[in-house]
Motif scaffolding. Structure first.
Motif: not given
Length: 616
Positions: A156-161, A171-173, A282-284
């Motif tokens: 999963d790409l959780i975040h892009v700085g 998910p982060l949003r 996306h839920a996971q």
């Protein structure tokens, strides 16, 4: 080339290093690692029961299924979506993720996203699809999923700085919106680098690890409470299903093809290939993100960097020890098998517990280095064995040398074969009229003539598991059943078929001798079965593998019995004891009883039968 011993020992390991380096750059390594990972994750998640209701922000999925599409048609009218979103807002959803592309939305959706700050609209960075027109930057999120080369979602790409406000993972949003926290991105960026994947994490080779990526603990479907669109629009949804929860709205209908392969796909037996809907993934992802922030560690961690190289080095050194330390090669093979099983079990067990260690390189290093050492020792042992065979062949047969090598610790004591009584079948042969033939040929021609017959006899015996115990001038003594027996009946059968083969091949040899103008070769064979005493006989200066007993004497007497009664080129006489051991004679063989004969040195008479081959 006569190189020093250390160089000889190092050559196989140098080859193993080259093979391992080549394998390191092969795509097969990652493919095999991912297969093991998928199997372990599939087994790991089977043990997980129940729904994910222990989250700070529980999740509910509104799935647009086939019944909804049949009822409302596709694409859905935006007015239906607006009704559904308002219903979720009324029921107290903490955050709403609309996992449907609406880059050309109707005014009602534009108004709804302006009115409801908890509504998140998706965009797709890879495809260039925008969010609902007019959506504020803090209400936009990308829904791009990261897939491996085999199109399977494992990470999963959780975040892009360092991106603009609108570029946030869905998910982060959603979690920022539900928790009303604005610094979750900074919390992620402050986590230690070991939390994130890099180019060599786990079993990956040269992974594109841009951004903040982690392994996604993909669970089977059905983990979250799910409702269909019709139920929501009809107002039949209880407030407990929505209030205080993060709600994801998206497609689950197979016909819409918003489906993705996961580690479970290849291990589920179904009439349809197993895939997971995008909204479910996306839920996971949202659950994994919550647990990451709660525990300050991902659910699945990976070995990478120096950890992988250290493991590989340890395994390689252990493989060298397995190859070199044991006194016997067989023990090295047993240890290698045990080490392979232990390594596979350990790596598989770690993956089941949430620690992914790539298996292919450590396993290849163990097998290559241990196998190279064992192979080197095997070649060296083979050379020693050949030397021993050659030395023993001066006084005994190659079969005895082979047995000595294979069972030397059990058979030899004080440099000798121990004495044993064994049931055997003895074949005794002699060349007829040798004296008269010797008068017709020179010494060189005579030896060549005799050897042509002896070669036939030796090949016929040794190819059937017998040994030529000794040559008796112009004849030989062969034994079936010593030192290794295949059973009395099989030993007798092999002795008889060897004699018949000699009979047939001598006939063909004589045709060639006649054309060459040389005398025909005639032979007598006697075969008898019974007990003998075997073991080393002689002094330390000269030892012979001896076969002693009445059985040998009887075979010799049968060979020399009534020499004038000899029709054809090769006469074969067998005793009644041997015939009793035979289940049947080959179809092309006839037998002629000679009756019972009292032979010299034996009180009991011996039943004698002559065998003749009718083969052309």
């Amino acid at each position: 080339m006569n190189w020093p011993r250390p160089i000889h020992q190092a050559i196989p390991y140098a080859i193993a290093v080259g093979l391992l380096v080549g394998l390191q750059h092969s795509p097969l390594v990652e493919t095999a690692n991912l297969l093991v990972y998928d199997l372990a994750i599939n087994l790991r998640n089977r043990a997980i029961d129940g729904q994910a209701e222990d989250l700070n922000w529980p999740i509910t999925v509104i799935g647009i299924n086939e019944a909804d599409i049949e009822r409302y048609r596709w694409p859905l009218d935006d007015t239906l979506l607006c009704r559904a979103l308002k219903q979720l807002d009324t029921l107290g959803a903490s955050a709403i993720g609309l996992d449907l592309y609406r880059d050309q939305a109707k005014p009602c959706l534009h108004d709804e996203i302006q009115r409801n700050p908890r509504l998140i609209s998706i965009r797709n960075e890879h495809l260039g699809i925008t969010a609902i027109p007019g959506a504020p930057a803090r209400q936009q999120a990308f829904n791009d999923l990261v897939m491996d080369a085999d199109r399977v979602v494992r990470r999963d790409l959780i975040h892009v700085g360092g991106q603009e406000e609108a570029v946030r993972a869905l998910p982060l949003r959603l979690l920022e919106t539900a928790s009303q926290t604005r610094d979750l991105d900074r919390q992620l960026e402050q986590l230690n680098e070991r939390h994130w994947l890099n180019e060599q994490s786990g079993g990956y080779q040269d992974l594109d690890a841009a951004g903040y990526q982690a392994m996604l603990p993909v669970y089977p479907p059905g983990r979250y409470p799910s409702l269909d669109l019709a139920t929501l629009l009809s107002g039949e949804v209880s407030q407990e299903m929505i209030i205080g929860r993060v709600v994801l709205v998206g497609n689950v209908a197979p016909s819409l093809r918003d489906l993705f392969e996961t580690p479970h796909s290849r291990f589920v037996s179904n009439s349809r290939f197993f895939e997971v809907s995008g909204v479910e993934l996306h839920a996971q992802r949202l659950e994994a993100l919550q647990r990451l922030l709660q525990n300050r560690a991902p659910e699945i961690i990976t070995l990478h960097g120096w950890q992988r190289w250290l493991l590989l080095l340890m395994v390689v050194l252990f493989g060298v020890l397995i190859a070199e330390r044991p006194a016997r090669i067989r023990r090295s093979l047993v240890l290698l098998s045990a080490a392979v099983i232990l390594l596979i079990s350990s790596v598989f067990g770690l993956t089941l517990s949430g620690v992914w260690v790539g298996l292919t390189m450590p396993l290849s290093g163990l097998v290559l280095f241990s196998g190279s050492g064992i192979l080197r020792r095997g070649v060296q042992s083979q050379r020693h064995q050949q030397d021993m065979r050659r030395l023993l062949g001066q006084t005994s047969s190659p079969a005895v040398a082979q047995q000595l090598w294979d069972q030397r610790e059990d058979l030899i004591k004080d440099g000798r074969f121990t004495g044993r009584e064994q049931q055997v079948t003895v074949l005794f042969s002699d060349t007829c009229s040798f004296t008269s033939v010797s008068e017709q040929l020179t010494a060189s021609e005579l030896m060549q003539w005799l050897n042509r017959g002896m070669c036939i006899g030796v090949d016929a015996v040794t190819s059937r598991g017998g040994i030529v115990n000794k040559f008796t001038g112009d004849g030989m003594l062969a034994v079936f059943g010593a030192p290794v027996s295949k059973g009395p009946a099989m030993d007798a059968f092999h002795a008889v078929t060897a004699a018949l083969a000699i009979q047939e091949q001598i006939s063909r040899l004589n045709e060639a001798l006649t054309k060459e103008g040389q005398p025909a070769l005639r032979m007598r064979i006697g075969i008898h079965s019974g007990p003998v005493l075997t073991g080393s006989l002689g002094s330390s200066k000269r030892l012979e593998y001896a076969v002693i007993g009445d059985t040998v004497n009887c075979a010799s007497r049968l060979e020399g019995l009534e020499k004038d009664r000899h029709e054809g080129m090769v006469r074969i006489l067998v005793s009644g004891e041997t015939q009793c051991l035979l289940e049947a004679l080959p179809d092309h063989v006839t037998s002629e009883p000679w009756g019972t004969v009292l032979i010299k040195g034996r009180l009991e008479p011996l039943e004698v039968i002559e065998l003749r081959s009718t083969a052309p």
